[in-house]
Design an enzyme around this catalytic site. Structure first.
Site, mmCIF file in Angstrom:
data_model
loop_
_atom_site.group_PDB
_atom_site.id
_atom_site.type_symbol
_atom_site.label_atom_id
_atom_site.label_comp_id
_atom_site.label_asym_id
_atom_site.label_seq_id
_atom_site.Cartn_x
_atom_site.Cartn_y
_atom_site.Cartn_z
ATOM 1 N N LYS A 190 114.333 69.556 63.482
ATOM 2 C CA LYS A 190 114.049 70.716 62.766
ATOM 3 C C LYS A 190 113.248 71.588 63.616
ATOM 4 O O LYS A 190 111.971 71.594 63.852
ATOM 5 C CB LYS A 190 113.194 70.408 61.669
ATOM 6 N N GLU A 265 102.305 65.163 68.600
ATOM 7 C CA GLU A 265 101.648 65.808 69.819
ATOM 8 C C GLU A 265 101.152 67.109 69.305
ATOM 9 O O GLU A 265 101.859 68.009 69.173
ATOM 10 C CB GLU A 265 103.039 65.981 70.940
ATOM 11 N N CYS A 299 100.603 73.826 74.643
ATOM 12 C CA CYS A 299 99.300 73.038 74.315
ATOM 13 C C CYS A 299 98.557 72.238 75.334
ATOM 14 O O CYS A 299 97.545 71.982 75.230
ATOM 15 C CB CYS A 299 100.128 71.871 73.445
ATOM 16 N N GLU A 403 91.611 76.468 69.534
ATOM 17 C CA GLU A 403 92.781 76.683 70.701
ATOM 18 C C GLU A 403 93.407 78.077 70.191
ATOM 19 O O GLU A 403 94.007 78.482 69.053
ATOM 20 C CB GLU A 403 93.859 75.660 70.155
#
Length: 511
Positions: A190, A265, A299, A403
């Protein structure tokens, strides 16, 4: 160098070439249009709409899963050596279409072509690597008391649902499908509704290379329909997810309520530590690549720069000079080094966090203005953020723990090794980090002390499918690469066989 076709027109051309009948889900070897909500795709480089497609709705999501269940049964029953041979053919097909995949990815996401070419080649490498493992999944024989032959088998989960992000859709589709397929599972990917095209094309190529119908499906659409169906349906054996911490937690909760295990993750806020005895030119090159490649939409971005005080000012200047020279521009221009922010919500988040960093005491060193290559062209209406360096970003600054997921670097000084380690471990993230030093003992001590799933010494951002990758804490759990990932995508079955037909009665069990 510049291209003659506008980014939005290039995206339309790439989509028309890949999907003459329109974009949709990939089910049973066919692209299928959805019947749900209309979703519009926009060019990150200009802000223009270039295509739309329909969410499949719950009925469409159910059809994707039903196909995957059928595919899983066929694929698990396929001889392991045949599975390996098919996956090698998939790797070959991807290699032959690296150029096409890279153009499609760049045109529809805004990532520079120099990045997407490398990523497409890496996807071929992933399938080739795990093809080599497909026929090597072995159990063990276990000595036990009595007259028994006892052994284990590693069996697939069945259907693995892989939910992938918008920042690297092609790369993460390969990263989260090659290993499950090698282990004998069917996969439903997806992709983000912002960037679905390259994943559908990858599935097409895999099917044409020999993967049976239903073994590699793609469910394009929204999280509320497709995502919810995949994370809460008992037909799914395991869910892998790459994305933000907040969404990852929601996925984990939904999957747990359905009894489905997960591999997560998630994000990172990785520290890049530079000591005075480092090769400062090499470290400055590494610091720039660590956070500004991919426009910081990574990331593992090294978004926290910690520099020993005696060289701090000099080093920050070196990084700023390099950042200011980075080339922004048309994603399909081979000379472009930094592209736009891929989604509108993320653009808003990045600009907001830059302002927060300034409000909390950070000093902007570079990144105040966009270059003329953007402002003086049709690209001016796109989602652009110049590579930005803020100095004096202390532990109390919001840039320290949030982040950004954009081309934004926060720098600060430290005095001692212990201080650097404490600062690196000062967030709940634990995905990556690095140290730059000429002292080998210090390098290994810092690498051991910083809590991160991946850590580099005198380098940054190198990953390979053969090496485990994943995080600690808010950065997730489980690993998504290396030989050990095959354990994530198989279950262990124990088999007991009596070696004497007659004799003592069966033992009683209290378990």
């Amino acid at each position: 160098m510049s291209t003659t076709t506008s980014p939005a027109a290039a995206a339309r051309q790439a989509l028309d070439s890949a999907f003459p009948r329109g974009l949709g889900a990939f089910v049973d070897g066919t692209v299928v249009a959805g019947g749900g909500e209309r979703i519009t795709l926009t060019s990150a480089a200009t802000g223009e709409d270039f295509a739309d497609f329909n969410d499949p709705g719950r009925e469409g999501a159910d059809a994707v899963l039903a196909s995957a269940v059928r595919g899983a049964a066929k694929w698990a029953a396929t001889d392991a050596f045949e599975r390996a041979a098919i996956l090698r053919e998939v790797a070959r097909a991807i290699s032959e279409h690296v150029g096409e995949l890279a153009v499609l990815e760049s045109a529809t996401t805004g990532k520079p072509l120099r990045d997407t070419r490398a990523e497409a080649a890496k996807v071929a490498e992933m399938f080739g690597y795990y093809a080599g493992w497909a026929d090597k999944l072995m159990g063990r024989t276990i000595p036990v008391p009595g007259n028994w032959h006892t052994y284990t088998e590693r069996v697939p989960w069945g259907v693995v649902a892989a939910i992938t992000p918008w920042n690297a859709p092609l790369f993460t589709a390969g990263w989260n499908s090659a290993a499950p397929l090698a282990a004998g599972n069917a996969v439903v990917v997806k992709p983000s509704e912002f960037t679905p095209a390259s994943t559908v094309r990858l599935a097409q190529l895999a099917h044409r290379a020999g993967l049976p119908e239903g073994v590699f499906n793609v469910a394009v659409g929204l999280g509320g329909t497709v995502g919810a169906a995949l994370t809460g349906d008992p037909r799914v054996g395991k869910v892998s997810f790459i994305g933000s911490v907040a969404t990852g937690r929601r996925v984990a909760v939904a999957a747990a309520q359905a009894g489905i295990p997960t591999v997560l993750e998630l994000g990172g806020k990785s520290a890049n530590i530079v000591f005075a005895d480092a090769d400062l030119d090499r470290a400055a090159d590494g610091a720039v690549a660590a956070v500004f490649s991919g426009a910081g939409q990574s990331c593992v971005a090294g978004s926290r720069l910690l520099v020993q005080r005696s060289v701090h000012a000099e080093f920050v200047e070196r990084v700023a000079e390099r950042a200011a020279r980075l080339r922004l521009g048309d994603p399909l221009d081979p000379d472009t080094e930094v592209g736009p922010i891929i989604t509108a919500p993320q653009f808003a988040a990045v600009t907001s966090l830059i302002e927060a960093g300034l409000q909390d005491g950070g000093r902007r060193v570079t990144g105040a203005e966009l270059p003329a290559a953007v402002t003086g062209t049709p690209l001016a209406t796109g989602r652009w953020v110049a590579p930005t360096l803020l100095d004096g970003v202390t532990a109390a600054n919001r840039l320290e723990t949030n982040e950004v997921f954009g081309p934004v670097l926060g720098a600060d000084a430290f005095d001692t090794e212990a201080e650097a380690i404490d600062r690196a471990n000062g967030t709940n993230f634990g995905l990556a980090g690095a140290v730059w030093t000429g002292d080998v003992s210090r390098a290994h001590h810092v690498a051991r002390s910083v809590r991160a799933g991946t850590f580099w010494i005198n380098s940054y951002k190198t990953i390979h499918v053969a090496v485990p990758f994943g995080g600690f804490g808010d950065s997730g759990h489980g690993r998504s690469s290396g030989p050990g990932v095959l354990d994530e995508y198989t279950q262990t079955k124990a088999v007991w066989v009596p070696t004497r037909a007659a004799g003592a009665p069966f033992p009683s069990l209290s378990y």
